[in-house]
Design an enzyme around this catalytic site. Structure first.
Site, mmCIF file in Angstrom:
data_model
loop_
_atom_site.group_PDB
_atom_site.id
_atom_site.type_symbol
_atom_site.label_atom_id
_atom_site.label_comp_id
_atom_site.label_asym_id
_atom_site.label_seq_id
_atom_site.Cartn_x
_atom_site.Cartn_y
_atom_site.Cartn_z
ATOM 1 N N GLU A 1 13.211 -0.987 8.393
ATOM 2 C CA GLU A 1 12.497 -2.137 7.824
ATOM 3 C C GLU A 1 13.095 -3.424 8.384
ATOM 4 O OE1 GLU A 1 12.630 -1.680 3.554
ATOM 5 O OE2 GLU A 1 11.516 0.211 3.626
ATOM 6 N N HIS B 1 7.666 -3.219 1.351
ATOM 7 C CA HIS B 1 8.675 -2.838 0.350
ATOM 8 C C HIS B 1 8.664 -3.797 -0.851
ATOM 9 C CE1 HIS B 1 12.751 -0.575 -0.093
ATOM 10 N NE2 HIS B 1 12.214 -0.817 -1.276
HETATM 11 N N1 LIG Z 1 9.459 0.592 -3.405
HETATM 12 C C1 LIG Z 1 10.287 -0.021 -4.217
HETATM 13 O O1 LIG Z 1 10.340 -1.252 -4.257
HETATM 14 C C2 LIG Z 1 11.150 0.782 -5.105
HETATM 15 C C3 LIG Z 1 11.559 2.027 -4.723
HETATM 16 N N2 LIG Z 1 12.334 2.781 -5.555
HETATM 17 C C4 LIG Z 1 12.720 4.108 -5.101
HETATM 18 O O2 LIG Z 1 12.148 5.055 -5.996
HETATM 19 C C5 LIG Z 1 13.112 6.048 -6.270
HETATM 20 C C6 LIG Z 1 12.832 6.642 -7.627
HETATM 21 O O3 LIG Z 1 13.072 5.679 -8.623
HETATM 22 P P1 LIG Z 1 13.307 6.094 -10.145
HETATM 23 O O4 LIG Z 1 12.119 6.772 -10.680
HETATM 24 O O5 LIG Z 1 13.779 4.895 -10.838
HETATM 25 O O6 LIG Z 1 14.486 7.124 -9.989
HETATM 26 P P2 LIG Z 1 14.982 8.188 -11.057
HETATM 27 O O7 LIG Z 1 16.347 8.548 -10.657
HETATM 28 O O8 LIG Z 1 14.725 7.698 -12.432
HETATM 29 O O9 LIG Z 1 14.007 9.433 -10.786
HETATM 30 C C7 LIG Z 1 14.054 10.223 -9.635
HETATM 31 C C8 LIG Z 1 13.583 11.605 -10.005
HETATM 32 O O10 LIG Z 1 13.510 12.378 -8.803
HETATM 33 C C9 LIG Z 1 13.964 13.680 -9.101
HETATM 34 N N3 LIG Z 1 14.357 14.356 -7.875
HETATM 35 C C10 LIG Z 1 15.504 14.238 -7.178
HETATM 36 N N4 LIG Z 1 15.485 15.019 -6.088
HETATM 37 C C11 LIG Z 1 14.296 15.655 -6.111
HETATM 38 C C12 LIG Z 1 13.680 16.608 -5.260
HETATM 39 N N5 LIG Z 1 14.294 17.063 -4.156
HETATM 40 N N6 LIG Z 1 12.468 17.072 -5.594
HETATM 41 C C13 LIG Z 1 11.831 16.621 -6.712
HETATM 42 N N7 LIG Z 1 12.367 15.723 -7.566
HETATM 43 C C14 LIG Z 1 13.580 15.242 -7.252
HETATM 44 C C15 LIG Z 1 15.110 13.455 -10.065
HETATM 45 O O11 LIG Z 1 15.408 14.623 -10.794
HETATM 46 C C16 LIG Z 1 14.551 12.335 -10.937
HETATM 47 O O12 LIG Z 1 13.866 12.836 -12.061
HETATM 48 C C17 LIG Z 1 14.461 5.298 -6.180
HETATM 49 O O13 LIG Z 1 15.506 6.180 -5.863
HETATM 50 C C18 LIG Z 1 14.218 4.317 -5.094
HETATM 51 O O14 LIG Z 1 14.604 4.872 -3.863
HETATM 52 C C19 LIG Z 1 12.689 2.329 -6.785
HETATM 53 C C20 LIG Z 1 12.322 1.091 -7.207
HETATM 54 C C21 LIG Z 1 11.567 0.188 -6.373
HETATM 55 O O1 LIG Z 2 13.315 -4.996 -4.313
HETATM 56 C C1 LIG Z 2 14.098 -4.492 -3.528
HETATM 57 O O2 LIG Z 2 14.740 -5.125 -2.702
HETATM 58 C C2 LIG Z 2 14.343 -3.005 -3.507
HETATM 59 C C3 LIG Z 2 13.508 -2.231 -4.449
HETATM 60 C C4 LIG Z 2 13.922 -0.822 -4.350
HETATM 61 O O3 LIG Z 2 13.596 -0.147 -3.415
HETATM 62 C C5 LIG Z 2 14.802 -0.262 -5.359
HETATM 63 O O4 LIG Z 2 14.949 -0.863 -6.437
HETATM 64 O O5 LIG Z 2 15.374 0.808 -5.105
#
Ligand SMILES: NC(=O)C1=CN([C@@H]2O[C@H](COP(=O)(O)OP(=O)(O)OC[C@H]3O[C@@H](n4cnc5c(N)ncnc54)[C@H](O)[C@@H]3O)[C@@H](O)[C@H]2O)C=CC1
Ligand SMILES: O=C(O)CCC(=O)C(=O)O
Length: 477
Positions: free
Chosen positions: A325, A355
């Site tokens: 990115e 993102h």
């Molecule tokens: N695009 C963005 O701006 C954002 C992206 N994210 C990404 O989203 C991801 C998920 O966020 P949350 O839901 O808050 O995380 P979380 O930790 O609450 O949930 C992740 C889930 O994935 C499951 N998991 C782990 N490995 C797995 C696998 N191999 N197969 C199936 N399930 C699996 C876990 O058991 C857990 O329930 C973060 O780690 C981050 O990388 C998060 C926030 C913002």
């Molecule tokens: O807002 C951001 O810079 C990152 C969001 C994200 O991917 C995260 O919270 O993991």
């Protein structure tokens, strides 16, 4: 400020530099905390940690707070910046991330660094961070930090585990409808002056099946919203989780891929999720299904997705994250960054966002407050509650009635015999309270001891530093 100033006590002999006796109130105004108006600042629900101690607590600082140097990268929200500035810390805030060579240069000087998802704090970078005691990830993901290296070098890491989850879930809902109605293409055509009124391949989402991979904070929020729109929800997760509403867990990824019209990915970036969706998995999806990824760029093999979209197997996709990115706004997203960049951009019914899953005013201000509070708590009081790479240790606050107390923080290798040696040193004083916990190879001890003269603090510090098991010692008073 000399390197050790966050560790070695430097207060004047009378112990009164004014800083240790004042109690700062860095919390936000709770009066606004339930507002949902976009005009007012929004604050997330109380996080699981208690926030900085309240008025009766004694402010612990072994240093002039204006000597604490903080570098904030990637446009950390002003609400967070203000909390840190109010403490008197020196805060430098940059809008972008930094390339590795510049990061290495800058990180040598700082005690605290705040980042978002872009900045890579690898072992190679962190080995130059000789003064660094804590990292704040102003986001959910912590895959950009070498957590193990940080822990082994006494650097605590904090994040915000759920303050942007709702924002991501809402974006997904918008994208599901946008894909189903080919809205991005129609809008693009109109921007180019072309009227193209079609219904072919456009669908309602009501009655369709949403397959959620990773049923954590984001996945679960999305599940509730999708059901409210009349979608059926299935999910796959490596752990057994209770489905919200009528959502149903399926036993494996294949069952999810073959059973869903829309597949959406919400897993962390770990070894097991690398290229989790590749050629084989795409072939297991229903003909004409849609794929959404707002987790991490490494989770989808994009070259395979391009092929599946070109063949018509996949009717549309939404991508918010990419293997590489850009470091700042205005930079180009092209083939120099990712080999398939131009090819990807040419596809129909493909939503590309930079993102922004967690990029809302509400999420960013809540994250700013939450992570900044955790940093203040760690710098001033040594509290590790909520740390993602350290044992979670806290003690009740010292009060203003306890003038000759010091708080000892001793991060050490988790090997037998350490506590005995530490307590031999502390034992010359009265240990009022003590807590210790370990996480893997690293242990964290916090003790409040009384009847300590300021003149004795340096010796106390040095004796702990001389123990072979030491990773980092801090004495707060
Ligand atoms: N695009 C963005 O701006 C954002 C992206 N994210 C990404 O989203 C991801 C998920 O966020 P949350 O839901 O808050 O995380 P979380 O930790 O609450 O949930 C992740 C889930 O994935 C499951 N998991 C782990 N490995 C797995 C696998 N191999 N197969 C199936 N399930 C699996 C876990 O058991 C857990 O329930 C973060 O780690 C981050 O990388 C998060 C926030 C913002
Ligand atoms: O807002 C951001 O810079 C990152 C969001 C994200 O991917 C995260 O919270 O993991």
């Amino acid at each position: 400020m000399p390197t050790a100033a966050l560790n070695i006590p430097e207060r004047p002999a009378n112990g009164d530099n004014g800083l240790s006796r004042t109690v700062s109130n860095s919390r936000h105004d709770p009066a606004n905390s339930l507002s949902t108006s976009p005009q007012l600042s929004f604050h997330s629900p109380q996080a699981s940690y208690a926030g900085p101690p309240k008025v009766s607590a004694k402010q612990l600082r072994p240093f002039q707070s204006q000597d604490v140097k903080i570098l904030l990268l990637e446009n950390v929200n002003l609400a967070g910046q203000e909390i840190l500035k109010k403490q008197g810390y020196q805060v430098e805030a940059l809008k972008s991330s930094l390339p590795e060579d510049q990061l290495i240069e800058k990180i040598q000087d700082v005690n605290v660094i705040g980042i978002r998802s872009k900045t890579q704090l690898s072992a190679n970078v962190l080995k130059h961070a000789k003064n660094l005691i804590v990292i704040g990830c102003f986001c959910i993901g912590t895959n950009q930090v070498d957590l193990q290296y940080a822990a082994e070098n006494g650097i605590a890491v904090f994040n915000s585990p759920f303050s942007n989850s709702r924002s991501v879930a809402e974006l997904m809902i918008g994208e599901i409808i946008t894909l189903a109605r080919q809205m991005a293409d129609r809008s693009m055509e109109m921007h180019n002056g072309v009227w193209n009124k079609v219904s072919n391949g456009c669908w309602e989402v009501r009655g369709k099946t949403l397959g959620i991979v990773g049923y954590g904070h984001v996945g679960a929020q999305l599940s509730v919203l999708a059901e409210a729109m009349g979608m059926r929800v299935i999910y796959y997760d490596v752990i057994n989780l209770m489905g919200l509403g009528t959502a149903q867990q399926v036993p494996n990824l294949e069952a999810l891929l073959s059973g869903a019209d829309f597949v959406t990915l919400h897993v962390p970036e770990i070894e097991e999720t690398k290229n989790m969706i590749g050629e084989k998995e795409l072939s297991q999806m229903r003909n004409g299904a849609y794929l959404l990824n707002a987790s991490r760029g490494s989770v989808v093999d994009i070259a395979a997705l391009i092929a599946a979209m070109k063949s018509g197997k996949i009717a549309g996709a939404a991508l918010d994250v990419y293997p590489n990115e850009p470091g700042k706004n205005g930079e180009h997203f092209n083939s120099q960054l990712n080999a398939w960049g131009e090819e990807l951009r040419s596809l129909k019914n493909l939503i590309l966002t930079p993102h922004i899953g967690g990029s809302t005013e509400e999420a960013q201000s809540a994250i700013g407050v939450e992570v900044a509070d955790a940093l203040v708590n760690y710098v001033n009081f040594g509290t590790t509650t909520g740390a993602v790479n350290m044992p979670e240790v806290t003690l009740r606050s010292l009060t203003l009635d306890e003038p000759n107390h010091v708080r000892v923080i001793y991060i050490h290798r988790n090997v037998p015999g350490v506590l005995r040696r530490v307590n031999e040193i502390l034992g010359d004083h009265n240990v009022d309270k003590q807590m210790t916990d370990s996480r893997g190879e690293v242990a964290y001890l916090m003790a409040d001891i009384s009847n300590v003269n300021v003149s004795e603090i340096k010796d106390l510090y040095q004796s702990l530093e001389d123990l072979g098991s030491r990773i980092r010692t801090r004495v707060l008073y």
